[in-house]
Design a protein around this motif. Sequence first.
Motif, mmCIF file in Angstrom:
data_model
loop_
_atom_site.group_PDB
_atom_site.id
_atom_site.type_symbol
_atom_site.label_atom_id
_atom_site.label_comp_id
_atom_site.label_asym_id
_atom_site.label_seq_id
_atom_site.Cartn_x
_atom_site.Cartn_y
_atom_site.Cartn_z
ATOM 1 N N GLN A 9 54.403 55.070 35.219
ATOM 2 C CA GLN A 9 53.178 54.771 35.964
ATOM 3 C C GLN A 9 52.070 54.292 35.024
ATOM 4 O O GLN A 9 51.330 53.352 35.342
ATOM 5 C CB GLN A 9 52.726 56.021 36.721
ATOM 6 N N SER A 10 51.962 54.902 33.854
ATOM 7 C CA SER A 10 50.945 54.504 32.883
ATOM 8 C C SER A 10 51.223 53.120 32.321
ATOM 9 O O SER A 10 50.307 52.317 32.132
ATOM 10 C CB SER A 10 50.886 55.528 31.742
ATOM 11 N N ILE A 11 52.495 52.823 32.059
ATOM 12 C CA ILE A 11 52.857 51.515 31.516
ATOM 13 C C ILE A 11 52.556 50.410 32.519
ATOM 14 O O ILE A 11 51.957 49.376 32.194
ATOM 15 C CB ILE A 11 54.343 51.470 31.106
ATOM 16 N N VAL A 12 52.948 50.607 33.783
ATOM 17 C CA VAL A 12 52.705 49.564 34.780
ATOM 18 C C VAL A 12 51.216 49.385 35.036
ATOM 19 O O VAL A 12 50.759 48.285 35.382
ATOM 20 C CB VAL A 12 53.449 49.872 36.100
ATOM 21 N N SER A 13 50.433 50.440 34.828
ATOM 22 C CA SER A 13 48.982 50.311 35.004
ATOM 23 C C SER A 13 48.405 49.367 33.957
ATOM 24 O O SER A 13 47.430 48.657 34.225
ATOM 25 C CB SER A 13 48.300 51.680 34.919
ATOM 26 N N TYR A 14 49.009 49.330 32.753
ATOM 27 C CA TYR A 14 48.553 48.402 31.719
ATOM 28 C C TYR A 14 48.784 46.956 32.166
ATOM 29 O O TYR A 14 47.907 46.104 32.040
ATOM 30 C CB TYR A 14 49.296 48.667 30.404
ATOM 31 N N PHE A 15 49.977 46.685 32.668
ATOM 32 C CA PHE A 15 50.274 45.334 33.154
ATOM 33 C C PHE A 15 49.385 44.979 34.346
ATOM 34 O O PHE A 15 48.920 43.838 34.470
ATOM 35 C CB PHE A 15 51.752 45.238 33.546
ATOM 36 N N SER A 16 49.137 45.958 35.205
ATOM 37 C CA SER A 16 48.308 45.723 36.382
ATOM 38 C C SER A 16 46.879 45.373 35.991
ATOM 39 O O SER A 16 46.236 44.527 36.627
ATOM 40 C CB SER A 16 48.318 46.954 37.290
ATOM 41 N N LEU A 17 46.381 45.990 34.933
ATOM 42 C CA LEU A 17 45.029 45.703 34.467
ATOM 43 C C LEU A 17 44.883 44.237 34.077
ATOM 44 O O LEU A 17 43.866 43.595 34.363
ATOM 45 C CB LEU A 17 44.677 46.593 33.270
ATOM 46 N N VAL A 18 45.920 43.708 33.423
ATOM 47 C CA VAL A 18 45.892 42.297 33.027
ATOM 48 C C VAL A 18 45.964 41.407 34.267
ATOM 49 O O VAL A 18 45.232 40.421 34.396
ATOM 50 C CB VAL A 18 47.049 41.968 32.064
ATOM 51 N N LEU A 50 51.298 45.131 44.881
ATOM 52 C CA LEU A 50 50.461 45.827 45.856
ATOM 53 C C LEU A 50 49.049 46.062 45.323
ATOM 54 O O LEU A 50 48.065 45.966 46.074
ATOM 55 C CB LEU A 50 51.107 47.160 46.247
ATOM 56 N N ALA A 51 48.941 46.363 44.027
ATOM 57 C CA ALA A 51 47.621 46.578 43.428
ATOM 58 C C ALA A 51 46.795 45.298 43.440
ATOM 59 O O ALA A 51 45.583 45.311 43.697
ATOM 60 C CB ALA A 51 47.774 47.097 42.002
ATOM 61 N N SER A 52 47.447 44.175 43.163
ATOM 62 C CA SER A 52 46.721 42.906 43.072
ATOM 63 C C SER A 52 46.216 42.427 44.423
ATOM 64 O O SER A 52 45.126 41.849 44.529
ATOM 65 C CB SER A 52 47.619 41.834 42.447
ATOM 66 N N PHE A 53 46.999 42.663 45.489
ATOM 67 C CA PHE A 53 46.636 42.094 46.782
ATOM 68 C C PHE A 53 46.125 43.134 47.775
ATOM 69 O O PHE A 53 46.134 42.906 48.983
ATOM 70 C CB PHE A 53 47.839 41.335 47.360
ATOM 71 N N GLY A 54 45.646 44.256 47.258
ATOM 72 C CA GLY A 54 45.091 45.282 48.134
ATOM 73 C C GLY A 54 43.670 45.000 48.567
ATOM 74 O O GLY A 54 43.167 45.627 49.505
ATOM 75 N N VAL A 55 42.987 44.065 47.905
ATOM 76 C CA VAL A 55 41.586 43.668 48.183
ATOM 77 C C VAL A 55 40.678 44.860 48.489
ATOM 78 O O VAL A 55 39.794 44.774 49.345
ATOM 79 C CB VAL A 55 41.503 42.612 49.325
ATOM 80 N N GLU A 56 40.900 45.955 47.787
ATOM 81 C CA GLU A 56 40.044 47.128 47.976
ATOM 82 C C GLU A 56 38.597 46.796 47.653
ATOM 83 O O GLU A 56 37.659 47.333 48.249
ATOM 84 C CB GLU A 56 40.546 48.277 47.080
ATOM 85 N N TRP A 57 38.411 45.912 46.694
ATOM 86 C CA TRP A 57 37.065 45.494 46.283
ATOM 87 C C TRP A 57 36.292 44.861 47.442
ATOM 88 O O TRP A 57 35.076 45.023 47.543
ATOM 89 C CB TRP A 57 37.144 44.515 45.112
ATOM 90 N N PHE A 58 36.986 44.153 48.319
ATOM 91 C CA PHE A 58 36.323 43.541 49.480
ATOM 92 C C PHE A 58 35.828 44.622 50.441
ATOM 93 O O PHE A 58 34.681 44.577 50.906
ATOM 94 C CB PHE A 58 37.291 42.600 50.191
ATOM 95 N N TYR A 59 36.666 45.610 50.734
ATOM 96 C CA TYR A 59 36.287 46.661 51.678
ATOM 97 C C TYR A 59 35.181 47.548 51.114
ATOM 98 O O TYR A 59 34.339 48.053 51.860
ATOM 99 C CB TYR A 59 37.515 47.495 52.051
ATOM 100 N N SER A 86 39.993 47.079 28.785
ATOM 101 C CA SER A 86 39.610 48.070 27.772
ATOM 102 C C SER A 86 39.474 49.460 28.374
ATOM 103 O O SER A 86 40.032 50.437 27.864
ATOM 104 C CB SER A 86 38.295 47.651 27.110
ATOM 105 N N SER A 87 38.721 49.554 29.500
ATOM 106 C CA SER A 87 38.496 50.875 30.100
ATOM 107 C C SER A 87 39.786 51.447 30.656
ATOM 108 O O SER A 87 40.083 52.629 30.495
ATOM 109 C CB SER A 87 37.439 50.781 31.202
ATOM 110 N N GLY A 88 40.575 50.597 31.329
ATOM 111 C CA GLY A 88 41.842 51.072 31.883
ATOM 112 C C GLY A 88 42.811 51.528 30.827
ATOM 113 O O GLY A 88 43.511 52.537 30.982
#
Length: 483
Positions: free
Chosen positions: A52-61, A132-141, A227-229
């Motif tokens: 989960q931690s490794i994929v979060s790094y790729f997701s951040l990019v 799923l992380a990229s296209f969740g558009v949580e930022w819009f909501y 950086s923060s992630g």
Amino acid sequence: MNSMREIRHSIKYNAVMNMILTSSSVIFPLITVPYVSRVLNPAGIGAVSFAQSIVSYFSLVALLGIQTYGVRACSQVRDDEKELSKVVEELIVILGMSTTIVFICYIVAILFVPRFSDDKPIFYIFGIALWLASFGVEWFYQAIEQYGYITIRNIVIKIIGLVLMLIFVRDVHDYTFYGGIVVFTGYGANILNILRLWKLIKFCPLNELNIKRHLRPMRYFFISSISSGMYVQSDIVILGFIASNSVVGIYQLVSKIKSMLMMAINSVVNVMLPRLSYYAVNDKRQYKNLLTKNIAFVLLFASAGIAVASLNGAAIIDILGGVQYRGAITPLLLILPALLFASINTVLSQYLISSGREKQYAIVNFVGLLTSIIYCLTFIPLFGASGAALSSSLCEFTALIVRCVLSKEFISRIISRIQIWQAPLSAVISGMITYYSTVTWIPNNSFMHILVTCIIFSLLYTIALLLMRENITMAVLKRIVRK
């Protein structure tokens, strides 16, 4: 398309919804963590946490900082529905391109990095989370302040995830099922986001989009997001490369406890960013008042959270993990100071983001990443999970110092309105009295230990805050007296 004005609510409503959401984010782990910890043991938990931690790094990019930039960009044009729709579509197109490239790199890493290829199934499962992380558009909501929808949606997904966990996670070999359920509960709601987006946004032809206009302002959000992630996850990632899955599993429990406490502390603070971005442009007085209140909330609740967790460290570990996780007690105590530092960091980050100081925001997060790597490489080889916890606290403290320096002009304008010492001092005094007054008779039962300690501490803490005339406590008291 529904009017954005019609679906927008007050800050109080948003805060209540976010508190309900936060409560569910604390309650559900209290149910699932004890069960999963005992079924899978530290090694199984560690394998899932590392992936989960490794994929979060790729997701951040892949996200390019849009999870933060998108909130600000959409908040600033939320009264113009046509422009808002255009901004959302442009950001989705950017995410589509970046996620495709990152996903290819992720698959290559699974195939050729030995530490990853040892657990290929779990890494493939978490690969779904990238999309799923990229296209969740949580930022819009968040930008249009749809906290009621966000809350209901997340609670439903969590209930389904809980049922799936009880059905499919039955013994130590089911950690891949657990990984799939983690992906579902963490990102499954994003599918609903995309489906609902069609009702709120009117998409236009691609040739009418202006993607380039976002690339320059996004660059600092991209740097700061990565950086923060990375520095938030660097302790688990570096620990995963140096130590065994069992050690990672023990530390993962500590990290989860910290996350639950952080969510509780920031339940009110996190709903403020969209409104701050709006006030930064339209109402400077409200902007300053809101940030000052945020700092006061953080000091009040973070101080209490640290004290309560310190008094009940062993009991919390026993309930959530059991005897296999007794080694997590010392790391838990070492990571608790990070709660206060990280919470204040969140408020100061809100100031930097909402005031348009993306460059400074990026600098502080990059410094945080560098110091995190240094601390982790220094202390983890020496102290294992305890070293990871110590590194986390030191990293947040260093980041706080840098943020204070970069925000010194703003801090100098509001420092006279902030009661810095009242809440922390009240928590220390109340915690010490609670400990010494109960140490000889407090029940051995972990649940009773936490219940008794919390009741006594809460009473003492409230009295201490009233005696020191802490602003929020006095305001609540006056409101109660009026009624």
